[in-house]
Design a protein around this motif. Structure first.
Motif, PDB file in Angstrom:
ATOM      1  N   THR A   1       0.848  -1.199   0.000  1.00 12.51           N
ATOM      2  CA  THR A   1       0.000   0.000   0.000  1.00 12.51           C
ATOM      3  C   THR A   1       0.877   1.241   0.000  1.00 12.51           C
ATOM      4  O   THR A   1       2.009   1.232   0.482  1.00 12.51           O
ATOM      5  CB  THR A   1      -0.915   0.020   1.229  1.00 12.51           C
ATOM      6  N   SER A   2       0.343   2.317  -0.562  1.00 13.42           N
ATOM      7  CA  SER A   2       1.028   3.600  -0.608  1.00 13.42           C
ATOM      8  C   SER A   2      -0.011   4.700  -0.573  1.00 13.42           C
ATOM      9  O   SER A   2      -1.217   4.439  -0.446  1.00 13.42           O
ATOM     10  CB  SER A   2       1.904   3.702  -1.865  1.00 13.42           C
ATOM     11  N   SER A   3       0.446   5.941  -0.721  1.00 12.74           N
ATOM     12  CA  SER A   3      -0.492   7.064  -0.722  1.00 12.74           C
ATOM     13  C   SER A   3      -1.383   7.071  -1.956  1.00 12.74           C
ATOM     14  O   SER A   3      -2.434   7.706  -1.969  1.00 12.74           O
ATOM     15  CB  SER A   3       0.281   8.388  -0.632  1.00 12.74           C
ATOM     16  N   PHE A   4      -0.943   6.380  -3.021  1.00 18.68           N
ATOM     17  CA  PHE A   4      -1.732   6.322  -4.249  1.00 18.68           C
ATOM     18  C   PHE A   4      -2.790   5.224  -4.216  1.00 18.68           C
ATOM     19  O   PHE A   4      -3.670   5.189  -5.056  1.00 18.68           O
ATOM     20  CB  PHE A   4      -0.822   6.104  -5.455  1.00 18.68           C
ATOM     21  N   GLY A   5      -2.701   4.318  -3.241  1.00 24.39           N
ATOM     22  CA  GLY A   5      -3.651   3.233  -3.150  1.00 24.39           C
ATOM     23  C   GLY A   5      -2.955   1.926  -2.843  1.00 24.39           C
ATOM     24  O   GLY A   5      -1.844   1.908  -2.289  1.00 24.39           O
ATOM     25  N   THR A   6      -3.589   0.839  -3.184  1.00 24.47           N
ATOM     26  CA  THR A   6      -3.071  -0.503  -2.921  1.00 24.47           C
ATOM     27  C   THR A   6      -2.762  -1.201  -4.227  1.00 24.47           C
ATOM     28  O   THR A   6      -3.594  -1.232  -5.138  1.00 24.47           O
ATOM     29  CB  THR A   6      -4.095  -1.332  -2.123  1.00 24.47           C
ATOM     30  N   GLU A   7      -1.556  -1.744  -4.315  1.00 22.88           N
ATOM     31  CA  GLU A   7      -1.153  -2.459  -5.520  1.00 22.88           C
ATOM     32  C   GLU A   7      -1.561  -3.921  -5.392  1.00 22.88           C
ATOM     33  O   GLU A   7      -1.150  -4.616  -4.461  1.00 22.88           O
ATOM     34  CB  GLU A   7       0.354  -2.344  -5.741  1.00 22.88           C
ATOM     35  N   VAL A   8      -2.359  -4.381  -6.332  1.00 24.22           N
ATOM     36  CA  VAL A   8      -2.873  -5.746  -6.339  1.00 24.22           C
ATOM     37  C   VAL A   8      -2.433  -6.419  -7.630  1.00 24.22           C
ATOM     38  O   VAL A   8      -2.518  -5.811  -8.708  1.00 24.22           O
ATOM     39  CB  VAL A   8      -4.409  -5.760  -6.232  1.00 24.22           C
ATOM     40  N   PRO A   9      -1.948  -7.649  -7.568  1.00 24.37           N
ATOM     41  CA  PRO A   9      -1.620  -8.361  -8.812  1.00 24.37           C
ATOM     42  C   PRO A   9      -2.827  -8.452  -9.727  1.00 24.37           C
ATOM     43  O   PRO A   9      -3.947  -8.757  -9.289  1.00 24.37           O
ATOM     44  CB  PRO A   9      -1.185  -9.750  -8.313  1.00 24.37           C
ATOM     45  N   VAL A  10      -2.610  -8.169 -11.004  1.00 23.08           N
ATOM     46  CA  VAL A  10      -3.717  -8.146 -11.959  1.00 23.08           C
ATOM     47  C   VAL A  10      -4.384  -9.514 -12.072  1.00 23.08           C
ATOM     48  O   VAL A  10      -5.598  -9.598 -12.262  1.00 23.08           O
ATOM     49  CB  VAL A  10      -3.208  -7.656 -13.334  1.00 23.08           C
ATOM     50  N   TRP A  11      -3.611 -10.573 -11.931  1.00 26.82           N
ATOM     51  CA  TRP A  11      -4.190 -11.895 -12.115  1.00 26.82           C
ATOM     52  C   TRP A  11      -5.291 -12.162 -11.095  1.00 26.82           C
ATOM     53  O   TRP A  11      -6.263 -12.871 -11.393  1.00 26.82           O
ATOM     54  CB  TRP A  11      -3.119 -12.979 -12.050  1.00 26.82           C
ATOM     55  N   ILE A  12      -5.171 -11.582  -9.886  1.00 27.68           N
ATOM     56  CA  ILE A  12      -6.219 -11.767  -8.879  1.00 27.68           C
ATOM     57  C   ILE A  12      -7.517 -11.124  -9.346  1.00 27.68           C
ATOM     58  O   ILE A  12      -8.607 -11.706  -9.245  1.00 27.68           O
ATOM     59  CB  ILE A  12      -5.772 -11.179  -7.525  1.00 27.68           C
ATOM     60  N   LEU A  13      -7.426  -9.905  -9.895  1.00 30.56           N
ATOM     61  CA  LEU A  13      -8.613  -9.205 -10.370  1.00 30.56           C
ATOM     62  C   LEU A  13      -9.263  -9.955 -11.538  1.00 30.56           C
ATOM     63  O   LEU A  13     -10.495 -10.055 -11.612  1.00 30.56           O
ATOM     64  CB  LEU A  13      -8.252  -7.784 -10.796  1.00 30.56           C
ATOM     65  N   VAL A  14      -8.442 -10.465 -12.440  1.00 30.47           N
ATOM     66  CA  VAL A  14      -8.977 -11.174 -13.598  1.00 30.47           C
ATOM     67  C   VAL A  14      -9.662 -12.472 -13.178  1.00 30.47           C
ATOM     68  O   VAL A  14     -10.754 -12.800 -13.657  1.00 30.47           O
ATOM     69  CB  VAL A  14      -7.856 -11.455 -14.620  1.00 30.47           C
ATOM     70  N   VAL A  15      -9.028 -13.212 -12.278  1.00 31.47           N
ATOM     71  CA  VAL A  15      -9.623 -14.467 -11.810  1.00 31.47           C
ATOM     72  C   VAL A  15     -10.944 -14.203 -11.082  1.00 31.47           C
ATOM     73  O   VAL A  15     -11.941 -14.908 -11.290  1.00 31.47           O
ATOM     74  CB  VAL A  15      -8.631 -15.228 -10.903  1.00 31.47           C
ATOM     75  N   VAL A  16     -10.977 -13.179 -10.241  1.00 24.62           N
ATOM     76  CA  VAL A  16     -12.209 -12.845  -9.529  1.00 24.62           C
ATOM     77  C   VAL A  16     -13.304 -12.437 -10.508  1.00 24.62           C
ATOM     78  O   VAL A  16     -14.466 -12.864 -10.387  1.00 24.62           O
ATOM     79  CB  VAL A  16     -11.951 -11.723  -8.497  1.00 24.62           C
ATOM     80  N   ALA A  17     -12.947 -11.621 -11.507  1.00 30.11           N
ATOM     81  CA  ALA A  17     -13.935 -11.200 -12.508  1.00 30.11           C
ATOM     82  C   ALA A  17     -14.460 -12.392 -13.295  1.00 30.11           C
ATOM     83  O   ALA A  17     -15.661 -12.481 -13.585  1.00 30.11           O
ATOM     84  CB  ALA A  17     -13.319 -10.167 -13.447  1.00 30.11           C
ATOM     85  N   ALA A  18     -13.575 -13.320 -13.661  1.00 34.09           N
ATOM     86  CA  ALA A  18     -14.003 -14.508 -14.400  1.00 34.09           C
ATOM     87  C   ALA A  18     -14.932 -15.375 -13.558  1.00 34.09           C
ATOM     88  O   ALA A  18     -15.940 -15.903 -14.055  1.00 34.09           O
ATOM     89  CB  ALA A  18     -12.786 -15.312 -14.847  1.00 34.09           C
ATOM     90  N   MET A  19     -14.619 -15.515 -12.271  1.00 34.41           N
ATOM     91  CA  MET A  19     -15.470 -16.306 -11.386  1.00 34.41           C
ATOM     92  C   MET A  19     -16.845 -15.658 -11.216  1.00 34.41           C
ATOM     93  O   MET A  19     -17.878 -16.333 -11.244  1.00 34.41           O
ATOM     94  CB  MET A  19     -14.783 -16.489 -10.035  1.00 34.41           C
TER      95      MET A  19
END
Length: 261
Positions: free
Chosen positions: A80-98
């Motif tokens: 996390t930083s002042s700009f937000g939280t860095e999340v691996p893209v693969w997690i977002l894609v897998v969640v969206a697919a599910m």
């Protein structure tokens, strides 16, 4: 040099390009196709994209600071930083697919209980009852051209992969890029996305004309690709225009008052 600078030099006739260089930013096209697949509920592409993203974990995305508390609970290892939280893209894609598969499954169960057929996203219910021969011909031509392109790219990617190595002049990265291109083409063809195919065709035609300046096989590969993309795009857009005109005539005739009313 950046990819844009290399491509600009290529267009100006100052630098030749390899197929791998052209597909250097393929992840942008794949991301667009994935969003399109989720929007259209194209489960095959959404699921395959989830598997592919799970194998590639080097790209991250920054979520807004408002999501920081939730992300910290779900992913303690995310930075996390002042700009937000860095999340691996693969997690977002897998969640969206599910989620895409879950929503489609719930809709299918709901439609089954109500006597529906469970088909969503792409309207194919009228394909078997079309009275317009031109529309059927347009769809047939567009589909054949599109799937020919998909099969060609996928076949080249498979035979040039490290498992087969039938085409040693194409390395494994280019083979993977061709496979991803096949996935993108499949998404746009199976959802009959004529305008998306037209945009791709315009880009490939532009690159094809620039490649004619060089004595390479690149233009011989790109010109047929652009041609098939154009045929597929024109076929889908022509068929949709006929269907739109037919529906407009029906609505116009249906809104006219009957004699003696």
């Amino acid at each position: 040099m950046s990819w844009a600078e290399i491509y600009s030099a290529f267009v100006a006739g100052e630098r030749s390009l390899s197929l791998l260089t052209l597909m250097a930013d393929l992840r942008i096209l794949v991301a667009v196709a994935f969003v399109h697949a989720v929007w259209q509920r194209s489960l095959t592409v959404a699921t395959l994209s989830g598997f592919l993203a799970a194998a590639e974990s080097g790209i991250t995305a920054s979520l807004p600071p408002a999501f920081t508390p939730v992300v910290r609970e779900l992913c303690p290892s995310c930075t996390t930083s002042s700009f937000g939280t860095e999340v691996p893209v693969w997690i977002l894609v897998v969640v969206a697919a599910m989620l895409c598969n879950a929503v489609a499954l719930l809709d299918q169960n709901s439609d089954t209980s109500l006597g529906g057929d469970g088909h969503h996203g792409v309207d194919e219910s009228t394909d078997a009852l079309l009275p317009t021969t031109e529309r059927q011909l347009g769809y047939l031509l567009a589909t054949l051209s599109g799937y020919t392109l998909v099969i060609t790219f996928l076949s080249i990617g498979i035979v040039s992969s490290p498992f087969v190595e039938a085409l040693p002049n194409i390395n494994w990265r280019t083979a993977g890029g061709l496979g991803l291109c096949a996935l993108v083409f499949y998404e746009f063809v199976t959802t009959k996305a004529g305008f998306s195919l037209a945009a791709l065709a315009a880009v490939v035609w532009h690159t094809s004309f620039a490649a004619l300046q060089y004595d390479t096989a690149l233009s011989e590969f790109l010109v047929p690709t652009a041609t098939l993309l154009t045929i597929s795009a024109v076929g889908f857009m022509y068929s949709k225009s006929i269907e739109f005109t037919r529906q407009r005539r029906r609505s116009t005739h249906g809104s006219q008052p009957r004699d003696g009313a």
